[in-house]
Design a protein around this motif. Structure first.
Motif, mmCIF file in Angstrom:
data_model
loop_
_atom_site.group_PDB
_atom_site.id
_atom_site.type_symbol
_atom_site.label_atom_id
_atom_site.label_comp_id
_atom_site.label_asym_id
_atom_site.label_seq_id
_atom_site.Cartn_x
_atom_site.Cartn_y
_atom_site.Cartn_z
ATOM 1 N N GLY A 139 0.827 -1.220 0.000
ATOM 2 C CA GLY A 139 0.000 0.000 0.000
ATOM 3 C C GLY A 139 0.849 1.252 0.000
ATOM 4 O O GLY A 139 2.075 1.199 0.090
ATOM 5 N N THR A 140 0.207 2.412 -0.074
ATOM 6 C CA THR A 140 0.953 3.672 -0.181
ATOM 7 C C THR A 140 1.626 4.016 1.149
ATOM 8 O O THR A 140 1.098 3.733 2.224
ATOM 9 C CB THR A 140 0.030 4.836 -0.587
ATOM 10 N N ILE A 141 2.787 4.632 1.034
ATOM 11 C CA ILE A 141 3.558 5.043 2.212
ATOM 12 C C ILE A 141 3.675 6.556 2.152
ATOM 13 O O ILE A 141 4.041 7.107 1.105
ATOM 14 C CB ILE A 141 4.963 4.393 2.195
ATOM 15 N N PRO A 142 3.355 7.270 3.245
ATOM 16 C CA PRO A 142 3.471 8.742 3.191
ATOM 17 C C PRO A 142 4.912 9.149 2.928
ATOM 18 O O PRO A 142 5.836 8.606 3.539
ATOM 19 C CB PRO A 142 2.997 9.186 4.581
ATOM 20 N N GLY A 143 5.097 10.085 2.004
ATOM 21 C CA GLY A 143 6.456 10.545 1.689
ATOM 22 C C GLY A 143 6.801 11.747 2.563
ATOM 23 O O GLY A 143 6.358 11.863 3.700
ATOM 24 N N ARG A 144 7.582 12.657 2.020
ATOM 25 C CA ARG A 144 7.966 13.870 2.754
ATOM 26 C C ARG A 144 6.727 14.743 2.931
ATOM 27 O O ARG A 144 5.982 14.979 1.980
ATOM 28 C CB ARG A 144 9.030 14.588 1.936
ATOM 29 N N ILE A 145 6.487 15.200 4.131
ATOM 30 C CA ILE A 145 5.257 15.953 4.413
ATOM 31 C C ILE A 145 5.411 17.414 3.986
ATOM 32 O O ILE A 145 4.483 18.028 3.487
ATOM 33 C CB ILE A 145 4.918 15.855 5.929
ATOM 34 N N ASN A 146 6.605 17.976 4.162
ATOM 35 C CA ASN A 146 6.794 19.409 3.906
ATOM 36 C C ASN A 146 7.103 19.693 2.438
ATOM 37 O O ASN A 146 7.762 18.904 1.776
ATOM 38 C CB ASN A 146 7.939 19.952 4.760
ATOM 39 N N GLY A 147 6.645 20.851 1.979
ATOM 40 C CA GLY A 147 6.949 21.288 0.616
ATOM 41 C C GLY A 147 8.317 21.946 0.544
ATOM 42 O O GLY A 147 9.074 21.962 1.519
#
Length: 601
Positions: A474-482
């Motif tokens: 399943g999907t894994i959260p990547g870097r949260i900040n822009g």
């Protein structure tokens, strides 16, 4: 026939392999008494010395009593497993080196499984028994358990164990009674490691390594399996596609001490270097021209990660590097595949872009670092994990992650790993640390090390190795900040950085030359914003008291090459030159970025 022993030294990274080889070299008195040399003699490459790790396997030989011992020093990182897999073919036995406190680690398991599968006889050396809190007897038992779990044979399980400290130059059968030399290890090698098995028949030698000389070109290195190889002899080269080429041996050399000496012939069982063989690959067989027989090819584990390599097309192109064209990049990458077996290069539909497949971030970053030191300029994209379809199911590589961490921060590490689909399998105390083991998708490891080190104040020890391909998690959260992106070209100013500090963390210092589209910092929110970081202060002759305080800037956050590779997003490139590493957007123009983002959505 000489009395020969061929041994490989295998261990987890930083357990003391190269130091042990140093001591064996000194004990065998290869050097003159007045000769100067550095420590870690075999880590001769600049990168190896800086990082304190072995990257390339090396051969040396020492004379002890009436025997010649060929020693192969191997890397400990699973990322360089390709190196280990090919050189173990030259050995008849292995010295398994284990830290007396840490015990067998993930990569110990990796290299040991390869050695046992080849039927090599092990000698176990429990090193660093001078460490406080060490537990040599427990470690010896855990090595036995590990071998048993790896399906070792009776002969392999009946291994001889030595204890000692390579740094303090001693080895012995009992760790409580230190000896005064390293000779017990050399005696054990002669006693327990078998001499090479010599088969009857005509010449056969598999090429397992290569060297290069400006005078004679490429040099094939391998072990003569049967027969003998003679100077000026005609040979047949059996290639991977089944073709056979006839050629002549120009010169033969065997390993003596740290160098090589020229000889007229090499008998079966010895390791040698052959000059005059052209157009060969690692894994090819040198055989008799009348009865050519190929040996089975060396099998190498598949790569698990790929990255896009492309030419540098930023506004600063060609300012710092010597080799900048796609022809330079292509030639260099294909040259690397000749000796780096675990690396694969594939062309793409564009002339100046190449997909490079490797074992992991470290494997690819060592290649990039070597290239930038040679004067290459290039750009790389975000590392991508290789998915496979097995029985109609999408599968991804799963890694075994081992973290040793202080008790009080173990909870944070578990939280970070489970957010990335890590599954905790083992949790037990190890000395004053907590020992955690996870099964985690390789995608989840990208960028995890930074977060774990931040959460544990730098005290976590992380290791991982490839385990197997399993169904997609399943999907894994990547870097949260822009990202914070530079609006214009030109040097940034302290004044502008000071005014923008509440927007996020900056990666650049005042005075750094920037271009529009370059990533200059991390935004405090999840979207990208463009900032004017070149803005100067308007100078007037009016001064208002209190508004002219000194500029106070938080120091810029600096990334290493691996950290930058793990940090960049899908729409970003890493620009790498001999002097700089810069992050940038693939599309430098703000309007073009917006247009492309719309197209993708």
């Amino acid at each position: 026939m000489q009395n020969i022993r061929n041994i490989a030294i295998i261990a987890h990274v930083d357990h003391g392999k190269t130091t042990l080889v140093d001591k064996i070299i000194h004990a065998s008195q290869i050097f003159r008494e007045n000769q100067q040399f550095q420590d870690l003699i075999l880590d001769s490459n600049d990168l190896e010395r800086e990082r304190g790790i072995t990257i390339l396997s090396k051969n040396v030989s020492v004379r002890y009593k009436d025997a010649k011992i060929n020693i192969i020093d191997t890397p400990g990182h699973a990322d360089f497993g390709g190196e280990v897999e090919r050189v173990l073919k030259m050995a008849d036995g292995v010295i398994l080196l284990v830290d007396a406190f840490e015990g067998p680690m993930p990569q110990t398991r990796f290299v040991l499984s390869k050695a046992l599968a080849l039927g090599l006889i092990p000698i176990v050396v429990v090193n660093k028994v001078d460490k406080e809190n060490c537990r040599p007897d427990e470690v010896q038992e855990s090595v036995f358990d590990l071998m048993f779990n790896l399906d070792a044979t009776e002969d392999q399980l009946n291994f001889f164990t030595l204890y000692g400290s390579a740094k303090d130059n001693w080895m012995g059968p009992d760790w409580k009674n230190p000896t005064d030399s390293i000779f017990p290890l050399l005696d054990a090698i002669l006693e327990y490691i078998p001499a090479p098995k010599i088969e009857e028949g005509s010449l056969q030698m598999q090429i397992t390594s290569l060297d290069y000389s400006n005078f004679v070109g490429r040099i094939a290195i391998g072990r003569v399996k049967r027969g003998k190889i003679v100077e000026n002899q005609q040979i047949a080269l059996c290639k991977s596609d089944g073709t056979i080429k006839k050629m002549r041996v120009k010169e033969l050399q065997v390993f003596e001490g740290l160098g090589r000496v020229k000889v007229a012939e090499v008998p079966a069982g010895d390791i040698c270097a052959v000059m005059g063989v052209e157009d060969f690959e690692i894994g090819d067989t040198i055989s008799d021209p009348d009865t050519p027989e190929a040996l089975p090819r060396i099998s190498i584990d598949e790569p698990t990660m790929n990255m896009l390599f492309t030419i540098n097309n930023s506004p600063f192109f060609g300012k710092e590097g010597k080799f900048v064209t796609s022809r330079h990049l292509r030639d260099r990458l294909y040259k690397e595949t000749e000796k780096n077996l675990a690396l694969r290069v594939e062309p793409t539909d564009s002339e100046d872009k190449f997909l490079v497949y490797g074992r992991g971030i470290l494997h690819l970053s060592i290649l990039i670092e070597t290239m930038r030191r040679e004067g290459y300029e290039l750009q790389v994209g975000q590392p991508q994990v290789i998915f496979k379809e097995i029985d109609g199911v999408k599968c991804e590589p799963i890694e075994l992650l081992v973290v040793d961490v202080p008790q009080e921060t173990a909870g944070k590490v578990i939280e970070l790993a489970t957010q990335r689909k890590g599954e905790l399998t083992v949790m037990e105390p190890k000395g004053d640390l907590q020992h955690l083991e996870f099964r985690i998708p390789a995608r989840g490891l990208i960028g995890l090390r930074n977060n774990v080190l931040t959460a544990t104040q730098g005290e976590a020890i992380m290791n991982h190795r490839f385990s197997a391909y399993e169904p997609f998690k399943g999907t894994i959260p990547g870097r949260i900040n822009g990202s914070l992106i530079s609006m214009e070209n030109g040097p940034c100013t302290a004044y502008a950085i000071d005014k923008l500090q509440d927007r996020g963390v900056f990666f650049v210092d005042p005075g750094d030359d920037l271009y529009a589209g370059q990533v200059v910092g991390e935004h405090s929110r999840d979207n990208d914003i463009v900032v004017n970081i070149q803005k100067g202060k308007k100078l007037t002759n009016m001064r208002a008291s209190g508004s002219d305080d000194n500029v106070r800037i938080i120091p810029a956050k600096k990334f290493s090459l691996e950290e930058s590779m793990e940090y960049i997003q899908k729409d970003e490139y890493l620009e790498i030159t001999p002097k700089s590493i810069r992050m940038r957007k693939i599309y430098l123009d703000e309007n073009e970025r917006a247009r492309m983002a719309k197209k993708e959505s």
